[in-house]
Design an enzyme around this catalytic site. Structure first.
Site, PDB file in Angstrom:
ATOM      1  N   HIS A 211     -14.464  -0.462  15.159  1.00  0.00           N
ATOM      2  CA  HIS A 211     -14.319   0.096  14.597  1.00  0.00           C
ATOM      3  C   HIS A 211     -14.299   1.540  15.221  1.00  0.00           C
ATOM      4  CE1 HIS A 211     -15.179   4.511  12.808  1.00  0.00           C
ATOM      5  NE2 HIS A 211     -14.375   4.180  11.432  1.00  0.00           N
TER       6      HIS A 211
ATOM      7  N   THR B 187      -3.468   4.875  -1.130  1.00  0.00           N
ATOM      8  CA  THR B 187      -5.091   5.200  -1.046  1.00  0.00           C
ATOM      9  C   THR B 187      -5.326   6.577  -1.210  1.00  0.00           C
ATOM     10  OG1 THR B 187      -3.454   6.777   0.514  1.00  0.00           O
ATOM     11  CG2 THR B 187      -4.138   4.412   1.877  1.00  0.00           C
TER      12      THR B 187
ATOM     13  N   GLU C  74       0.549  -0.771  -0.038  1.00  0.00           N
ATOM     14  CA  GLU C  74      -0.191   0.326  -0.092  1.00  0.00           C
ATOM     15  C   GLU C  74       1.058   0.997  -0.531  1.00  0.00           C
ATOM     16  OE1 GLU C  74      -3.804  -0.370   2.760  1.00  0.00           O
ATOM     17  OE2 GLU C  74      -2.992   1.498   3.487  1.00  0.00           O
TER      18      GLU C  74
ATOM     19  N   ALA D 246      -8.244  13.387   1.385  1.00  0.00           N
ATOM     20  CA  ALA D 246      -9.922  14.167   1.443  1.00  0.00           C
ATOM     21  C   ALA D 246      -9.962  14.712   1.102  1.00  0.00           C
ATOM     22  CB  ALA D 246     -10.043  14.847   2.962  1.00  0.00           C
TER      23      ALA D 246
ATOM     24  N   GLY E  97     -14.545   6.206   4.583  1.00  0.00           N
ATOM     25  CA  GLY E  97     -13.879   7.897   4.801  1.00  0.00           C
ATOM     26  C   GLY E  97     -14.159   8.491   6.236  1.00  0.00           C
TER      27      GLY E  97
HETATM   28  P1  FAD Z   1     -18.394   1.546   7.071  1.00  0.00           P
HETATM   29  O1  FAD Z   1     -17.892   0.296   6.460  1.00  0.00           O
HETATM   30  O2  FAD Z   1     -19.303   2.192   6.994  1.00  0.00           O
HETATM   31  O3  FAD Z   1     -18.323   1.715   8.437  1.00  0.00           O
HETATM   32  C1  FAD Z   1     -18.547   3.006   9.999  1.00  0.00           C
HETATM   33  C2  FAD Z   1     -19.032   2.679  10.506  1.00  0.00           C
HETATM   34  O4  FAD Z   1     -20.270   3.074  10.762  1.00  0.00           O
HETATM   35  C3  FAD Z   1     -18.850   1.836  11.738  1.00  0.00           C
HETATM   36  O5  FAD Z   1     -18.999   1.372  13.335  1.00  0.00           O
HETATM   37  C4  FAD Z   1     -19.648   0.721  11.608  1.00  0.00           C
HETATM   38  O6  FAD Z   1     -20.407  -0.448  12.091  1.00  0.00           O
HETATM   39  C5  FAD Z   1     -20.930   2.014  11.432  1.00  0.00           C
HETATM   40  N1  FAD Z   1     -21.809   0.690  10.125  1.00  0.00           N
HETATM   41  C6  FAD Z   1     -21.958   0.617   9.303  1.00  0.00           C
HETATM   42  N2  FAD Z   1     -22.355   0.069   8.237  1.00  0.00           N
HETATM   43  C7  FAD Z   1     -23.906   0.749   8.842  1.00  0.00           C
HETATM   44  C8  FAD Z   1     -25.164   0.881   8.673  1.00  0.00           C
HETATM   45  N3  FAD Z   1     -25.798   1.123   7.825  1.00  0.00           N
HETATM   46  N4  FAD Z   1     -25.894   1.250  10.232  1.00  0.00           N
HETATM   47  C9  FAD Z   1     -25.166   2.110  10.931  1.00  0.00           C
HETATM   48  N5  FAD Z   1     -24.461   2.129  11.644  1.00  0.00           N
HETATM   49  C10 FAD Z   1     -23.256   1.403  10.236  1.00  0.00           C
HETATM   50  N6  FAD Z   1      -9.560   6.146   4.798  1.00  0.00           N
HETATM   51  C11 FAD Z   1      -9.338   7.394   3.758  1.00  0.00           C
HETATM   52  O7  FAD Z   1      -9.823   8.086   4.104  1.00  0.00           O
HETATM   53  N7  FAD Z   1      -8.805   6.839   2.585  1.00  0.00           N
HETATM   54  C12 FAD Z   1      -8.049   5.606   2.339  1.00  0.00           C
HETATM   55  O8  FAD Z   1      -7.247   5.531   1.203  1.00  0.00           O
HETATM   56  C13 FAD Z   1      -8.791   4.591   3.265  1.00  0.00           C
HETATM   57  N8  FAD Z   1      -8.118   3.070   3.466  1.00  0.00           N
HETATM   58  C14 FAD Z   1      -7.827   2.186   4.150  1.00  0.00           C
HETATM   59  C15 FAD Z   1      -7.502   1.090   4.464  1.00  0.00           C
HETATM   60  C16 FAD Z   1      -7.826   0.358   5.584  1.00  0.00           C
HETATM   61  C17 FAD Z   1      -7.329  -1.252   5.367  1.00  0.00           C
HETATM   62  C18 FAD Z   1      -8.864   0.462   6.303  1.00  0.00           C
HETATM   63  C19 FAD Z   1      -8.896  -0.615   7.655  1.00  0.00           C
HETATM   64  C20 FAD Z   1      -8.595   2.003   6.461  1.00  0.00           C
HETATM   65  C21 FAD Z   1      -8.425   2.886   5.459  1.00  0.00           C
HETATM   66  N9  FAD Z   1      -9.205   4.159   5.593  1.00  0.00           N
HETATM   67  C22 FAD Z   1      -9.264   4.989   4.734  1.00  0.00           C
HETATM   68  C23 FAD Z   1      -9.952   4.606   6.925  1.00  0.00           C
HETATM   69  C24 FAD Z   1     -10.922   4.591   6.529  1.00  0.00           C
HETATM   70  O9  FAD Z   1     -11.708   5.202   6.056  1.00  0.00           O
HETATM   71  C25 FAD Z   1     -12.206   4.893   8.716  1.00  0.00           C
HETATM   72  O10 FAD Z   1     -11.271   4.171   9.619  1.00  0.00           O
HETATM   73  C26 FAD Z   1     -13.612   5.307   8.492  1.00  0.00           C
HETATM   74  O11 FAD Z   1     -13.667   5.745   9.714  1.00  0.00           O
HETATM   75  C27 FAD Z   1     -14.864   3.696   8.074  1.00  0.00           C
HETATM   76  O12 FAD Z   1     -14.121   3.240   6.904  1.00  0.00           O
HETATM   77  P2  FAD Z   1     -15.572   2.240   6.514  1.00  0.00           P
HETATM   78  O13 FAD Z   1     -15.186   1.857   5.199  1.00  0.00           O
HETATM   79  O14 FAD Z   1     -14.794   1.014   7.515  1.00  0.00           O
HETATM   80  O15 FAD Z   1     -16.402   2.759   7.195  1.00  0.00           O
END
Ligand code: FAD
Length: 296
Positions: free
Chosen positions: A147, A43, A12, A46, A103
Site C-alpha cells: 500500500h 465500488t 467490478e 466518497a 478508503g
Molecule cells: P487499510 O487496510 O486500513 O490500510 C491502510 C494503510 O494503513 C496501509 O498502509 C496499512 O498497511 C496500514 N495499516 C492497516 N492497519 C494498521 C494498523 N492497525 N496500524 C498501523 N497501520 C495500519 N476505495 C474506495 O474509496 N472505494 C472502493 O470501493 C474501493 N474499492 C477497492 C477495491 C480494491 C480491490 C482495492 C485494492 C482498493 C479499493 N479501494 C477503494 C481503495 C482503498 O480504499 C485505498 O487503497 C485505501 O487507501 C486503503 O484501504 P484499505 O482497506 O486497504 O486500508
C-alpha cells in the site's frame, strides 16, 4: 459466495452518476449475467449521490438478477453508527458479501487520513464490525507492491494478515503488471501462516486510458516489455485494443496456470472486453443440458 472447483471470474462496476449512466451500467450487468460470474461488485464512493448509487444498485442486483452481489464499503466520513446502518441495510436487501475498506481521503488520495470523530481508523476494524453484525462473507484489499502508505513490504504484509485474521475470507489485489508480482504477494501471505484466498484484480487494457489508470492505481512503473508492446500503438485504437487484450490474456493464463481460482475484472461498466477475455480463457460455465435445466 459461490465456491468453484473450476477457475471462475468476478466483475467490478462503479456507481452511476446519473440516469443515462445507470442505463449503461445495467446493460453491462445484463450482458455479463448469462456468463455466470462468481459475484459482481459495486465500488463505494466518497459521499452523497455516489454512495446512494452503490446502495440502490447493489440492492437491485440482489432482487432483480441471478447474480451474487458484493458491496464495497469504506470507513470514509462515516461514524460507526452510520456504518452499522448501511451494513444492516445491505443485509435487509439480501447483500451478504461486503468488501471492507478504509478508503482514501476525498480529493487527494495521498492527503492526510483523518478518521471520522466517531469512526474507524483502519479496514481491520471495519472487518470486525461487519462480522459482528451478521453472517457476512467479508473481503479486503491487498497491494502487490505494498500500500502506498506502508513503510515497506514486511509492514504491509503484517497489517494485511492482521485484517485477514480479523475475519476476512479473502482479499482482492490491486492492479499489477506481471503474474510474479501477484504470486509474490500470495507467497508473503502464505509464509505468514495465513490461508486466506488471494484474488488478482485485472484491468482489460483496451485503451491508453485503461493503461494510465492501471499505472496510477498500481502505484508502480510498468515494465519495459509492456511499454514496448503498447506505447507504439497509442494512436491506433484498434491495434492497441488487440495487443492490450493479448497482454491481459497472457497474464491471466499464467495466473490460472499457477492455481489462481478466480480473476476479478474491472469492467468500467462495460461488458465487451470482459466477455472477450472470459471466452478466450475458457472461464464461462458450460450451459447445463436442456433436460437438466428443465428439471424442477
Ligand atoms: P487499510 O487496510 O486500513 O490500510 C491502510 C494503510 O494503513 C496501509 O498502509 C496499512 O498497511 C496500514 N495499516 C492497516 N492497519 C494498521 C494498523 N492497525 N496500524 C498501523 N497501520 C495500519 N476505495 C474506495 O474509496 N472505494 C472502493 O470501493 C474501493 N474499492 C477497492 C477495491 C480494491 C480491490 C482495492 C485494492 C482498493 C479499493 N479501494 C477503494 C481503495 C482503498 O480504499 C485505498 O487503497 C485505501 O487507501 C486503503 O484501504 P484499505 O482497506 O486497504 O486500508
Amino acid at each position: 459466495m459461490k465456491s468453484a472447483h473450476c477457475p471462475t471470474f468476478s466483475v467490478e462496476f462503479f456507481p452511476p452518476r446519473d440516469e443515462p449512466d445507470e442505463a449503461v451500467l445495467w446493460r453491462a450487468i445484463r450482458e455479463l449475467e448469462p456468463l455466470d460470474p462468481a459475484y459482481m461488485s459495486i465500488t463505494y464512493g466518497a459521499g452523497g449521490s455516489s454512495r446512494d448509487g452503490t446502495i440502490r444498485n447493489i440492492a437491485r442486483v440482489a432482487t432483480d438478477t441471478t447474480l451474487v452481489p458484493m458491496a464495497h464499503l469504506t470507513a470514509v466520513n462515516h461514524s460507526v453508527a452510520e456504518l452499522r446502518n448501511v451494513i444492516g441495510h445491505f443485509a435487509a436487501v439480501g447483500v451478504h458479501n461486503i468488501l471492507a475498506l478504509r478508503g482514501d481521503p476525498p480529493g487527494d488520495p495521498m492527503g492526510e487520513w483523518v478518521p471520522h470523530p466517531q469512526g474507524l481508523h483502519y479496514a481491520e476494524e471495519l472487518v470486525r464490525l461487519v462480522r459482528e453484525l451478521g453472517d457476512f462473507c467479508v473481503g479486503v484489499s491487498a497491494f502487490p507492491y505494498g500500500h502506498p502508505r506502508s513503510a515497506d513490504l514486511d509492514t504491509d504484509t503484517h497489517y494485511l494478515v492482521r485484517k485477514l485474521r480479523a475475519g476476512a475470507d479473502f482479499a482482492i489485489a490491486q492492479l499489477f503488471f506481471e503474474a510474479e508480482d501477484f504470486l509474490r504477494l500470495r507467497d508473503r501471505v502464505a509464509a505468514a501462516g495465513c490461508e486466506a484466498l488471494m484474488l488478482p484484480g485485472i484491468m482489460p487494457l483496451t485503451t491508453p486510458r485503461t493503461l494510465r489508470k492501471t499505472i496510477e492505481l498500481s502505484g508502480a512503473t510498468p515494465p519495459a516489455w509492456l511499454v514496448d508492446r503498447l506505447a507504439p500503438l497509442e494512436d491506433d485504437p484498434k491495434a492497441f485494443r488487440a495487443e492490450g487484450l493479448d497482454v491481459v490474456t497472457e497474464l491471466c493464463s499464467r495466473l490460472l496456470a499457477e492455481g489462481v481460482p478466480e480473476l476479478h475484472f474491472y469492467t468500467f461498466n462495460r461488458s465487451k472486453a470482459t466477455r472477450e477475455l472470459v471466452e478466450r480463457l475458457g472461464l464461462r460455465s458450460p450451459a447445463p443440458p436442456l433436460a437438466v435445466a428443465a428439471r424442477p
